[in-house]
Design a protein around this motif. Structure first.
Motif, short mmCIF file in Angstrom:
data_model
loop_
_atom_site.label_atom_id
_atom_site.label_comp_id
_atom_site.label_asym_id
_atom_site.label_seq_id
_atom_site.Cartn_x
_atom_site.Cartn_y
_atom_site.Cartn_z
N ILE A 23 -13.54 26.22 -22.32
CA ILE A 23 -14.38 26.10 -20.92
C ILE A 23 -14.84 27.49 -20.53
N MET A 127 -18.61 18.69 -20.96
CA MET A 127 -17.34 19.46 -20.14
C MET A 127 -16.31 18.33 -20.10
N ILE A 129 -13.29 18.15 -17.53
CA ILE A 129 -12.68 19.37 -16.56
C ILE A 129 -11.44 18.35 -15.57
#
Length: 157
Positions: A23, A127, A129
């Motif tokens: 990330i 992404m 998350i």
């Protein structure tokens, strides 16, 4: 014969096929600084995005570029497709679930028109998350390697 891998409630799978990266390598300060939470990213080679966990769909962005999930154990996960994709205002995206649906890891959630997005010059890094409930730092063995949609990346959450 096809072998099916059973995903248990404590596993996280790749939501899209492509190159897995930390990330911290994402070209957006909000994500790379972990301001929204820790996680991982995948530079996609395919256009289908699946649920990375077993859980409930708690959010579908109006612009169809992101979705949120919550597991039975309370882990909250945001999957954000691309950088600045909000600018597309939902064009090129198809949602296959609705808020409140229960999904299993590997279930289709959103697909996108790869040609349309590429012609819009959008970085499609996707992404995953962990916005709440993840207690350990995310550090995966697959960084800088190709992963396939549905590959188990985290075995215990």
């Amino acid at each position: 014969m096809i072998n099916f891998i059973k995903i248990n409630s404590e596993q996280v799978v790749a939501p899209v096929s492509g190159k897995c990266v930390s990330i911290t390598q994402v070209n957006d300060e909000v994500f790379s600084s972990k301001a929204m939470g820790d996680g991982f990213a995948i530079i996609p080679k395919d256009c289908m995005v699946v649920s990375p966990v077993n859980g409930e769909v708690v959010l579908i962005a109006e612009t169809k570029h992101a979705f949120g999930l919550k597991t039975k154990k309370g882990l909250e996960v945001l999957v954000h497709i691309g950088l600045d994709t909000v600018q597309l205002e939902g064009k090129g995206f198809n949602v296959h679930v609705k808020q409140g649906d229960k999904v299993k890891a590997g279930d289709q959630v959103i697909s996108f028109d790869k040609t349309y997005v590429e012609n819009s010059s959008i970085d499609m890094t996707t992404m995953t998350i962990f916005t709440s409930g993840m207690t350990e730092e995310v550090c995966l063995e697959c960084y800088e390697k190709q992963v396939n949609q549905g590959d188990i990346l985290i075995t215990k959450i």
